[in-house]
Design an enzyme around this catalytic site. Structure first.
Site, mmCIF file in Angstrom:
data_model
loop_
_atom_site.group_PDB
_atom_site.id
_atom_site.type_symbol
_atom_site.label_atom_id
_atom_site.label_comp_id
_atom_site.label_asym_id
_atom_site.label_seq_id
_atom_site.Cartn_x
_atom_site.Cartn_y
_atom_site.Cartn_z
ATOM 1 N NE ARG A 59 0.782 -27.859 -88.867
ATOM 2 C CZ ARG A 59 1.620 -28.060 -88.175
ATOM 3 N NH1 ARG A 59 2.791 -28.700 -88.374
ATOM 4 N NH2 ARG A 59 1.947 -27.321 -86.711
ATOM 5 C CB CYS A 62 8.339 -25.043 -89.237
ATOM 6 S SG CYS A 62 9.654 -25.411 -87.767
#
Length: 281
Positions: A180, A239
């Site tokens: 990611r 995040c």
């Protein structure tokens, strides 16, 4: 004695009937928001209350926010009081994801001036591996009053992150998986990639194969290698939505590297503004 980072199942079991200890189940699934509550009702650690990530530990999403905006702290303080948490309570949070969601409650309480909060090392799985019991009996907490002492210095907004990176006074750490971070996969958010200047440390690296936190010495060595000469106070974690980044923050605190901060809106807020830069590599 105050426990401010982690507690073991043995220690929790010794204090399970201690009225000053309050246990909170934080299980949650990003794929199914009702899964945590379902699991809780079908078996939880005795006396645990349940905190829902979306409903209790976040506020409503707007077109300017990320996926888990910070909760209204006045409303959260009332919920904490309703759960029987007072300013002198020792709070223990747990989940079934290595602390990925329990860390959110841990961090929020610290923002509200409550340092007597820890995460159950190994979560409910390790609790069960050691032979400790679960129950389906719902607790009946005695409501009390929780007085928050909010310290907004615990987190940064997007503009502060941009300014800090431009001035090179912060070290930004991305807690998502490498895939990611690099933009190769993005199963949740509409834009892939990372904030330019961020380095990657997936929060899962804080755990061993049994789902327990690495030793404080190991974590300290790993984070020191990552941040170099940067002071812990100048480290900022993010995040996808400001939840699992708390895991890296917890790991640093446990390692004695105190004072790092959270970019609360994280990636899902950052990409709301198309003028903010994105990097893939």
């Amino acid at each position: 004695m105050t426990h401010a980072t982690l507690v073991s199942p043995d220690l929790l079991n010794q204090n399970l009937d201690n009225p000053n200890w309050v246990l909170v189940d934080c299980r949650f699934s990003l794929a199914n928001s009702g899964a945590g509550g379902y699991a809780y009702r079908h078996g939880h650690i005795p006396h645990a209350r349940y905190a829902h990530l979306d409903n209790d530990l976040s506020s409503a999403i707007t077109r300017f926010t990320g996926r888990h905006p910070l909760p209204g702290f006045t409303a959260l303080a009332k919920k904490l009081g309703a759960w029987g948490i007072a300013n002198d309570s020792q709070v223990v949070a747990y989940d079934d994801a290595g602390g990925a969601f329990a860390g959110r409650l841990w961090w929020l309480l610290r923002c509200m001036g409550h340092d007597k909060v820890a995460v159950l090392d190994g979560g409910i799985q390790h609790w069960q591996r050691l032979g400790f019991a679960l129950t389906t009996t719902l607790p009946r907490p005695k409501p009390g009053t929780f007085r928050p002492y909010l310290n907004t210095a615990h987190w940064l907004n997007a503009q502060q992150v941009q300014t800090g990176l431009a001035k090179k006074v912060i070290r930004l750490i991305d807690a998502r998986t490498p895939e990611r971070y690099r933009g190769e996969q993005e199963p949740i958010d509409p834009v892939a990639g990372h904030i330019p200047g961020a380095v990657n440390r997936a929060f899962q690296l804080n755990l061993d194969k049994q789902g327990l936190f690495l030793s404080a010495d190991s974590l300290r060595a790993q984070f020191k290698q990552l941040i170099g000469a940067t002071a812990p106070e100048q480290v900022v974690h993010y995040c996808g939505s400001g939840v699992t980044a708390c895991h890296n923050l917890l790991a640093m605190e446990h390692a004695g590297l105190t004072g790092s901060k959270l970019y609360a809106g994280s990636w899902s807020e950052w990409i709301r503004d198309k003028n903010r830069p994105v990097r893939t590599d």
